[in-house]
Design a protein around this motif. Structure first.
Motif, PDB file in Angstrom:
ATOM      1  N   PRO A  26      62.786  28.767  71.816  1.00  6.05           N
ATOM      2  CA  PRO A  26      61.443  28.898  71.248  1.00  6.05           C
ATOM      3  C   PRO A  26      61.333  29.934  70.139  1.00  6.05           C
ATOM      4  O   PRO A  26      60.367  29.900  69.382  1.00  6.05           O
ATOM      5  CB  PRO A  26      60.596  29.305  72.458  1.00  6.05           C
ATOM      6  N   MET A  27      62.311  30.832  70.049  1.00  2.00           N
ATOM      7  CA  MET A  27      62.243  31.869  69.031  1.00  2.00           C
ATOM      8  C   MET A  27      62.977  31.409  67.777  1.00  2.00           C
ATOM      9  O   MET A  27      64.062  31.861  67.443  1.00  2.00           O
ATOM     10  CB  MET A  27      62.809  33.192  69.561  1.00  2.00           C
ATOM     11  N   TYR A  28      62.349  30.423  67.083  1.00  2.00           N
ATOM     12  CA  TYR A  28      62.825  29.944  65.792  1.00  2.00           C
ATOM     13  C   TYR A  28      64.262  29.432  65.837  1.00  2.00           C
ATOM     14  O   TYR A  28      65.049  29.626  64.916  1.00  2.00           O
ATOM     15  CB  TYR A  28      62.671  31.034  64.734  1.00  2.00           C
ATOM     16  N   ALA A 222      69.043  42.296  70.916  1.00  2.00           N
ATOM     17  CA  ALA A 222      70.224  41.554  71.358  1.00  2.00           C
ATOM     18  C   ALA A 222      70.085  40.062  71.111  1.00  2.00           C
ATOM     19  O   ALA A 222      71.031  39.301  71.348  1.00  2.00           O
ATOM     20  CB  ALA A 222      70.478  41.817  72.843  1.00  2.00           C
ATOM     21  N   SER A 223      68.921  39.624  70.637  1.00  2.00           N
ATOM     22  CA  SER A 223      68.664  38.205  70.390  1.00  2.00           C
ATOM     23  C   SER A 223      68.507  37.897  68.912  1.00  2.00           C
ATOM     24  O   SER A 223      69.024  36.912  68.407  1.00  2.00           O
ATOM     25  CB  SER A 223      67.390  37.776  71.122  1.00  2.00           C
ATOM     26  N   VAL A 224      67.761  38.761  68.211  1.00  2.00           N
ATOM     27  CA  VAL A 224      67.465  38.588  66.794  1.00  2.00           C
ATOM     28  C   VAL A 224      67.025  39.945  66.257  1.00  2.00           C
ATOM     29  O   VAL A 224      66.599  40.817  67.027  1.00  2.00           O
ATOM     30  CB  VAL A 224      66.363  37.515  66.588  1.00  2.00           C
ATOM     31  N   GLY A 225      67.133  40.150  64.952  1.00  2.00           N
ATOM     32  CA  GLY A 225      66.725  41.418  64.349  1.00  2.00           C
ATOM     33  C   GLY A 225      65.467  41.261  63.512  1.00  2.00           C
ATOM     34  O   GLY A 225      65.111  40.156  63.094  1.00  2.00           O
ATOM     35  N   PHE A 226      64.782  42.361  63.289  1.00  2.00           N
ATOM     36  CA  PHE A 226      63.657  42.416  62.360  1.00  2.00           C
ATOM     37  C   PHE A 226      64.064  43.258  61.154  1.00  2.00           C
ATOM     38  O   PHE A 226      64.834  44.211  61.270  1.00  2.00           O
ATOM     39  CB  PHE A 226      62.429  43.090  62.982  1.00  2.00           C
ATOM     40  N   VAL A 237      65.650  38.140  61.372  1.00  2.00           N
ATOM     41  CA  VAL A 237      66.961  37.991  60.743  1.00  2.00           C
ATOM     42  C   VAL A 237      68.017  37.760  61.826  1.00  2.00           C
ATOM     43  O   VAL A 237      67.939  38.329  62.931  1.00  2.00           O
ATOM     44  CB  VAL A 237      67.325  39.251  59.922  1.00  2.00           C
ATOM     45  N   ASP A 238      68.990  36.923  61.514  1.00  2.00           N
ATOM     46  CA  ASP A 238      70.102  36.651  62.424  1.00  2.00           C
ATOM     47  C   ASP A 238      71.007  37.892  62.460  1.00  2.00           C
ATOM     48  O   ASP A 238      72.053  37.941  61.809  1.00  2.00           O
ATOM     49  CB  ASP A 238      70.873  35.422  61.951  1.00  2.00           C
ATOM     50  N   LEU A 265      68.039  34.892  57.040  1.00  2.00           N
ATOM     51  CA  LEU A 265      66.634  34.935  57.395  1.00  2.00           C
ATOM     52  C   LEU A 265      66.324  33.774  58.335  1.00  2.00           C
ATOM     53  O   LEU A 265      66.594  32.616  58.022  1.00  2.00           O
ATOM     54  CB  LEU A 265      65.770  34.847  56.144  1.00  2.00           C
ATOM     55  N   VAL A 266      65.756  34.091  59.498  1.00  2.00           N
ATOM     56  CA  VAL A 266      65.394  33.075  60.482  1.00  2.00           C
ATOM     57  C   VAL A 266      63.940  32.640  60.318  1.00  2.00           C
ATOM     58  O   VAL A 266      63.615  31.458  60.376  1.00  2.00           O
ATOM     59  CB  VAL A 266      65.649  33.596  61.911  1.00  2.00           C
ATOM     60  N   LYS A 267      63.049  33.624  60.101  1.00  2.00           N
ATOM     61  CA  LYS A 267      61.635  33.315  59.986  1.00  2.00           C
ATOM     62  C   LYS A 267      60.933  34.465  59.289  1.00  2.00           C
ATOM     63  O   LYS A 267      61.210  35.627  59.553  1.00  2.00           O
ATOM     64  CB  LYS A 267      61.022  33.111  61.379  1.00  2.00           C
ATOM     65  N   ASP A 268      60.012  34.141  58.390  1.00  2.00           N
ATOM     66  CA  ASP A 268      59.099  35.105  57.782  1.00  2.00           C
ATOM     67  C   ASP A 268      57.707  34.726  58.237  1.00  2.00           C
ATOM     68  O   ASP A 268      57.255  33.600  57.956  1.00  2.00           O
ATOM     69  CB  ASP A 268      59.241  35.080  56.261  1.00  2.00           C
ATOM     70  N   THR A 269      56.994  35.609  58.909  1.00  2.00           N
ATOM     71  CA  THR A 269      55.693  35.265  59.466  1.00  2.00           C
ATOM     72  C   THR A 269      54.642  35.016  58.368  1.00  2.00           C
ATOM     73  O   THR A 269      53.578  34.515  58.663  1.00  2.00           O
ATOM     74  CB  THR A 269      55.174  36.354  60.414  1.00  2.00           C
ATOM     75  N   ALA A 270      54.963  35.354  57.126  1.00  2.00           N
ATOM     76  CA  ALA A 270      54.043  35.068  56.020  1.00  2.00           C
ATOM     77  C   ALA A 270      54.097  33.609  55.607  1.00  2.00           C
ATOM     78  O   ALA A 270      53.215  33.121  54.904  1.00  2.00           O
ATOM     79  CB  ALA A 270      54.365  35.955  54.817  1.00  2.00           C
TER      80      ALA A 270
END
Length: 271
Positions: A26-28, A222-226, A237-238, A265-270
């Motif tokens: 569920p996290m992108y 441990a799952s994804v970075g910001f 970010v991966d 880049l996995v997702k940008d909330t913008a």
């Protein structure tokens, strides 16, 4: 090298594992369980064996009992491979207390999950800063009172406190809005109590700062970075990792490890 050598105590600070049961991302689209496995694989390459692993919240992403049962299975396997050292988990804003107690602890209840353990002469306190339905965190009155009572009894090697939400300011941007709401109450509770450091997660990147004279340490997700410092959006970010921590001569130090990867880049909330 063993976990404790002279006055050295090594341990792992892990955070934001966001694991779901198999088949769910569920996290992108992030394969959180596989990423956590990669983190533990790297931990096993270290030249020191940690005394323990502390996980500062967001254990699962959706937080149902089946997710927690699967996470417990994975962690049992990884901790056994690490040599059977103890694991100390805490809860974050993505966690749910009832399903956690049912799936991870095999017990009933909805109460906040906080506790203290002694590791040699060092005391570890794990707090529950989960505020149901909200992204920022809060330590409730009963828990804060308990914390004050525990800290009245000094620990000869000092005290570590783990909680999901950072108490102090971060590197800036939107994530400052997501920290602990009643941080001033926490500051009053720990003042003069030989707290070695506050271990947090939530912001998914390593950041070291000071909170009323006490060191604050966040670990990589441990799952994804910001990406830090975003003013308009949060960029996922991966990028995964953890902190190797050591208490040496009464001082806490932390070394962040970022694992090799695409850093895409996995997702940008913008967007």
């Amino acid at each position: 090298m063993v976990a404790v050598s002279g006055k050295e105590l090594y341990f792992i600070h892990l955070t934001d594992t966001h694991v779901n049961k198999p088949g769910l991302t569920p996290m992108y689209g992030v394969e959180a369980a596989a990423n956590m496995r990669r983190v533990f694989e790297h931990i096993r390459t270290l030249p020191v064996k940690p005394a323990f692993v502390v996980v500062s919240g967001d254990l699962t992403h959706d937080g149902d009992a089946e997710d927690y049962r699967y996470l417990r299975q994975l962690l049992d396997e990884e901790m056994a491979a690490l040599g059977g050292v103890p694991l100390y988990p805490g809860l974050g804003n993505h966690d749910l207390r009832g399903p956690f107690r049912e799936g991870f602890l095999s017990e009933a209840g909805e109460e906040p999950y906080y506790y203290t353990v002694d590791i040699d002469d060092v005391r570890l306190i794990v707090l529950d800063s989960l505020l149901p339905g909200e992204v920022p965190g809060r330590i409730d009155e009963a828990q804060m009172g308990w914390l004050r009572r525990v800290l009245e009894e000094p620990a000869s090697g000092g005290t570590l406190i783990a909680l999901h939400h950072p108490a102090g300011l971060t590197a800036g941007g939107l994530l400052d809005e997501h920290r602990l709401i009643n941080h001033e109450e926490l500051a009053e509770a720990i003042a003069g109590k030989n707290v070695l450091g506050l271990l947090s997660g939530h912001i998914h990147y390593p950041f070291f700062g000071s909170f009323h004279g006490v060191g604050t340490f966040t670990a990589p997700g441990a799952s994804v970075g910001f990406e830090p410092c975003g003013k308009e959006s949060i960029r996922y970010v991966d990028r995964i990792g953890y902190n190797l921590c050591v208490i040496r001569d009464g001082v806490l130090h932390a070394v962040p490890f970022i694992l090799p990867g695409e850093q895409r880049l996995v997702k940008d909330t913008a967007e």
